[in-house]
Design a protein around this motif. Structure first.
Motif, mmCIF file in Angstrom:
data_model
loop_
_atom_site.group_PDB
_atom_site.id
_atom_site.type_symbol
_atom_site.label_atom_id
_atom_site.label_comp_id
_atom_site.label_asym_id
_atom_site.label_seq_id
_atom_site.Cartn_x
_atom_site.Cartn_y
_atom_site.Cartn_z
ATOM 1 N N ASN A 185 0.940 -1.116 -0.061
ATOM 2 C CA ASN A 185 -0.051 -0.230 0.024
ATOM 3 C C ASN A 185 0.826 1.288 -0.062
ATOM 4 O O ASN A 185 0.605 2.101 -0.706
ATOM 5 C CB ASN A 185 -0.912 -0.072 1.110
ATOM 6 N N ASN A 244 0.917 3.425 -3.406
ATOM 7 C CA ASN A 244 0.471 4.725 -3.440
ATOM 8 C C ASN A 244 1.334 5.835 -3.391
ATOM 9 O O ASN A 244 0.915 6.788 -4.027
ATOM 10 C CB ASN A 244 -0.704 4.888 -2.193
ATOM 11 N N MET A 271 2.707 5.827 -6.783
ATOM 12 C CA MET A 271 1.564 6.541 -7.793
ATOM 13 C C MET A 271 1.917 8.262 -7.705
ATOM 14 O O MET A 271 1.759 8.875 -8.842
ATOM 15 C CB MET A 271 0.455 6.256 -7.606
ATOM 16 N N SER A 302 -3.835 11.364 -7.719
ATOM 17 C CA SER A 302 -2.967 11.499 -6.638
ATOM 18 C C SER A 302 -3.235 11.559 -5.399
ATOM 19 O O SER A 302 -3.070 11.223 -4.425
ATOM 20 C CB SER A 302 -1.929 12.840 -7.156
ATOM 21 N N SER A 315 -4.624 8.208 -3.975
ATOM 22 C CA SER A 315 -3.532 7.805 -3.389
ATOM 23 C C SER A 315 -3.235 8.076 -2.028
ATOM 24 O O SER A 315 -2.885 7.592 -1.219
ATOM 25 C CB SER A 315 -2.347 7.833 -4.396
ATOM 26 N N ASP A 325 -5.781 7.130 0.393
ATOM 27 C CA ASP A 325 -5.470 5.645 0.863
ATOM 28 C C ASP A 325 -4.230 5.322 1.505
ATOM 29 O O ASP A 325 -4.474 4.503 2.680
ATOM 30 C CB ASP A 325 -5.249 4.890 -0.463
ATOM 31 N N ASN A 373 -6.068 -0.306 -4.876
ATOM 32 C CA ASN A 373 -6.232 0.752 -5.847
ATOM 33 C C ASN A 373 -5.140 1.288 -6.726
ATOM 34 O O ASN A 373 -5.228 1.277 -8.091
ATOM 35 C CB ASN A 373 -6.465 1.986 -5.239
ATOM 36 N N PRO A 374 -3.861 1.262 -6.062
ATOM 37 C CA PRO A 374 -2.767 1.510 -7.042
ATOM 38 C C PRO A 374 -2.559 0.513 -8.056
ATOM 39 O O PRO A 374 -1.975 0.775 -9.115
ATOM 40 C CB PRO A 374 -1.445 1.722 -6.090
ATOM 41 N N TYR A 407 -5.125 0.750 -10.984
ATOM 42 C CA TYR A 407 -4.914 1.953 -11.762
ATOM 43 C C TYR A 407 -3.623 1.880 -12.469
ATOM 44 O O TYR A 407 -3.439 2.652 -13.457
ATOM 45 C CB TYR A 407 -4.967 3.265 -10.874
#
Length: 313
Positions: free
Chosen positions: A38, A42, A45, A64, A67, A70, A286-287, A290
């Motif tokens: 994580n 993130n 990213m 951004s 991220s 998160d 999530n990262p 994406y």
């Protein structure tokens, strides 16, 4: 009398996750890996969007911030959860619990409405592509980011203030691994009917309003995509939304499962499992979603790696 009751509870004790002691080290390493991925994903990213000029667009500006949310959201929960694996008495101070609840409510609401901003960005990009650069001005983008933070603040100040102004006079054992709202309300030695109603209404308003906004955006997006004559054009248009749609489906599915339903149907053990999913797993996913499903991000990674190799040579 209220002040006297407040002074009786100076700390809370978590029951923590329920697991077989034989799996203690395995689960610790598993959740530690989730947290490390994580952080790396993130933060990576955020840095990638910062240093690659081709990603200086509204979509990646919002990404951004997603991220950042998160990383922050997971960092409110994960370090404490990880240290509690090897502590017999899992305690947190009264102030620490209030702060954890405050930041939890804040970042959850912010994430929901950042996803709304991203949905609106995709709506403008697909439904009004010729006006995209004009419509998505820098001023509007800033407003679409500031708005979620303001809503997050209003959401969390409502829940946290309403909860911690009431008397906690024992017991102080929270049947969870973090200071979630419903386990906290069960410890209050006063009528919490109004508090539970407020949680249901406010959480429902946040979830439903943001969810409906995203749904309406995607109805218009779908209608615009279906009007594209070529199959290749429809595929490319849909691919720009697939990452966002995946992230939305995962987050909203788990949040609605826990918070937007009658309290009588709540199962503490099941809620712990689902809570692990949205506090540890979703911020990690999530990262990955994406980056693995987004050609522009993959190309930016390749350009950055190639540039580093060239500079190193």
């Amino acid at each position: 009398m209220a002040n006297e009751n407040y002074s009786r509870v100076t700390e809370f004790v978590f029951t923590g996750l329920n697991y077989n002691p034989q799996f203690q080290v395995f689960l610790f390493l598993l959740f530690l890996s989730f947290y490390i991925i994580n952080l790396m994903g993130n933060l990576g990213m955020i840095i990638l969007i910062r240093i690659d000029s081709r990603l200086h667009t509204p979509m990646y500006f919002f990404l951004s911030h997603l991220s950042f949310v998160d990383v922050s959201f997971s960092s409110v929960m994960s370090p404490k959860m990880l240290t509690d694996f090897f502590v017999k008495r899992k305690t947190i101070s009264f102030l620490g619990c209030a702060l954890q609840q405050w930041f939890f409510g804040f970042f959850v609401a912010v994430e929901c409405f950042i996803l709304v901003s991203m949905a609106y960005d995709r709506y403008v990009a697909i439904c009004n592509p010729l006006l995209y650069s004009i419509a998505m001005s820098q001023r509007l983008c800033i407003q679409l980011v500031v708005g979620p933070y303001v809503i997050g603040f209003m959401n969390t100040i409502t829940h946290t203030t309403n909860t911690f102004r009431l008397p906690f006079c024992g017991p102080n054992v929270i049947n969870h691994f973090f200071c979630d709202i419903f386990p906290l309300l069960s410890l209050i030695c006063a009528d919490t009917g109004l508090n539970k109603l407020v949680v249901f209404v406010v959480a429902g308003a946040v979830g439903v309003s943001s969810g409906l906004s995203i749904l309406v955006s995607y109805i218009y997006i779908l209608m615009a995509i279906l009007r594209i004559p070529s199959a290749d054009g429809r595929r490319k248009a849909f691919s720009t939304c697939s990452s966002h749609l995946t992230a939305v489906s995962i987050l909203y599915g788990t949040l609605f499962f826990i918070y937007v339903r009658p309290s009588a149907s709540l199962s503490p053990d099941l809620n712990k499992v689902v809570s692990v999913f949205y506090t540890a797993v979703i911020p990690m996913l999530n990262p990955l979603i994406y980056s693995l499903r987004n050609k522009e991000v993959k190309d930016a990674i390749h350009r950055t790696v190639a540039k580093r190799k060239f500079c190193g040579a």
